[in-house]
Design a protein around this motif. Structure first.
Motif, short mmCIF file in Angstrom:
data_model
loop_
_atom_site.label_atom_id
_atom_site.label_comp_id
_atom_site.label_asym_id
_atom_site.label_seq_id
_atom_site.Cartn_x
_atom_site.Cartn_y
_atom_site.Cartn_z
N UNK A 48 -3.88 1.07 4.59
CA UNK A 48 -4.76 1.21 3.42
C UNK A 48 -5.03 2.68 3.16
N UNK A 49 -5.55 2.97 1.97
CA UNK A 49 -5.93 4.34 1.61
C UNK A 49 -7.23 4.29 0.82
N UNK A 50 -7.95 5.40 0.83
CA UNK A 50 -9.19 5.50 0.08
C UNK A 50 -8.90 5.74 -1.39
N UNK A 51 -9.70 5.11 -2.24
CA UNK A 51 -9.70 5.42 -3.67
C UNK A 51 -11.17 5.56 -4.08
N UNK A 52 -11.40 5.99 -5.29
CA UNK A 52 -12.78 6.20 -5.74
C UNK A 52 -13.56 4.89 -5.68
N UNK A 53 -14.64 4.86 -4.90
CA UNK A 53 -15.50 3.69 -4.81
C UNK A 53 -15.03 2.59 -3.89
N UNK A 54 -13.87 2.79 -3.23
CA UNK A 54 -13.39 1.73 -2.38
C UNK A 54 -12.11 2.07 -1.65
N UNK A 55 -11.29 1.05 -1.44
CA UNK A 55 -10.03 1.22 -0.71
C UNK A 55 -8.93 0.40 -1.39
N UNK A 56 -7.69 0.76 -1.09
CA UNK A 56 -6.55 0.11 -1.71
C UNK A 56 -5.44 -0.03 -0.69
N UNK A 57 -4.69 -1.13 -0.76
CA UNK A 57 -3.54 -1.32 0.12
C UNK A 57 -2.42 -0.38 -0.29
N UNK A 58 -1.77 0.23 0.69
CA UNK A 58 -0.62 1.06 0.38
C UNK A 58 0.54 0.17 -0.08
N UNK A 59 1.49 0.76 -0.78
CA UNK A 59 2.59 -0.02 -1.36
C UNK A 59 3.39 -0.76 -0.30
N UNK A 60 3.60 -0.13 0.85
CA UNK A 60 4.40 -0.77 1.90
C UNK A 60 3.53 -1.42 2.96
N UNK A 61 2.24 -1.60 2.66
CA UNK A 61 1.31 -2.14 3.67
C UNK A 61 1.70 -3.55 4.06
N UNK A 62 1.64 -3.83 5.36
CA UNK A 62 1.94 -5.16 5.86
C UNK A 62 3.41 -5.49 5.90
N UNK A 63 4.26 -4.56 5.42
CA UNK A 63 5.69 -4.84 5.40
C UNK A 63 6.36 -4.36 6.68
N UNK A 64 5.91 -3.22 7.21
CA UNK A 64 6.48 -2.75 8.46
C UNK A 64 5.35 -2.28 9.35
N UNK A 65 5.35 -2.73 10.56
CA UNK A 65 4.27 -2.41 11.49
C UNK A 65 4.84 -1.75 12.72
N UNK A 66 4.00 -0.96 13.38
CA UNK A 66 4.40 -0.27 14.59
C UNK A 66 3.74 -0.91 15.79
N UNK A 67 4.34 -0.69 16.94
CA UNK A 67 3.80 -1.24 18.17
C UNK A 67 2.52 -0.53 18.55
#
Length: 253
Positions: A48-67
């Motif tokens: 996720x990333x911060x945006x004005x007043x809240x947060x937003x999922x990144x474009x590739x969020x949840x698609x690739x994860x690290x150990x």
């Protein structure tokens, strides 16, 4: 429990794509200061990333994860993983030779098979430590170099040792399960071990909680047709159920 709340908040943001701080406060009944602290920690996960007043999922969020470290993975979705282990335990039969993976979804399987006379093959230090309390469980520990992130032994000698065994059932974990990429793992050290286990096992069981669906990691170690049974905590999305059926994979949840 804060760790569960963090997981829930992250999943909510990823599912909604964005959220305001006020919305999160209301949904989880926490103060704005608490939300801000939680968000700061979630930012470190990279989804996720911060945006004005809240947060937003990144474009590739949840698609690739690290150990992540075993201790972190063991805390995440702990109740769900216990249910998965209990269901998996019912599949183990007297006299079986089984492989238990290093994944946090698999380790507690030992508790549910302690009454069954069987042989466990593993490269997991935690599995070995738990098995010592159950006299009916024979233990064969694979050699290798200790990797502290997963509390497992890895290396060329681990794979070579696996090649001499015939395994009745394998109980394996995955970092992510994707319709496009199959069963994936974030560790290059574990990749070759998982591939060899699939080659040496008569029955292959995958143990994953609901959070793993729709995610991918760097290395694909298997596909749907490589497994006989998928054990999870809730019914997967419909397209996954269809894929399992098409490949004759039994679903337990």
């Amino acid at each position: 429990m804060r760790d569960k709340r963090l997981d829930d908040i992250e999943e909510y943001i990823l599912s909604q794509k964005d959220s305001s701080l006020d919305e999160l406060c209301e949904k989880y009944q926490i103060s704005k200061n608490t939300v801000r602290r939680d968000i700061e920690e979630l930012l470190l996960r990279g989804n996720i990333k911060k945006v004005y007043g809240g947060v937003k999922a990144k474009e590739n969020a949840g698609k690739q994860v690290e150990l992540s470290a075993f201790s972190e993975r063991n805390i995440s979705h702990k109740e769900e993983k216990e249910k998965i282990c209990k269901s998996a335990g019912e599949l183990v039969k007297e006299g079986d030779t089984i492989f238990i993976d290093t994944g946090s979804s698999c380790v507690n399987l030992v508790k549910y098979i302690g009454h069954v006379s069987c042989m466990i093959i593993t490269n997991s230090l935690r599995v070995a430590y738990m098995a010592k309390d159950y006299p009916k469980l024979q233990l064969l520990m694979l050699p290798g170099s200790l990797r502290r992130e997963t509390m497992s032994f890895v290396g060329l000698e681990t794979v070579e040792q696996l090649r001499i065994y015939n395994i009745d059932q394998a109980f394996m974990a995955a970092t992510g399960v994707s319709l496009q990429k199959g069963m994936t793992n974030a560790s290059a050290y574990e990749y070759n071990i998982k591939k060899e286990v699939l080659e040496r096992s008569r029955i292959k069981n995958l143990m994953v909680d609901h959070s793993k669906f729709g995610k991918t990691a760097l290395y694909t170690f298997g596909d749907f047709q490589d497994f006989d049974c998928l054990i999870t905590d809730t019914c997967p999305p419909e397209d996954y159920v269809e894929m399992l059926g098409k490949n004759h994979v039994k679903l337990l949840y």
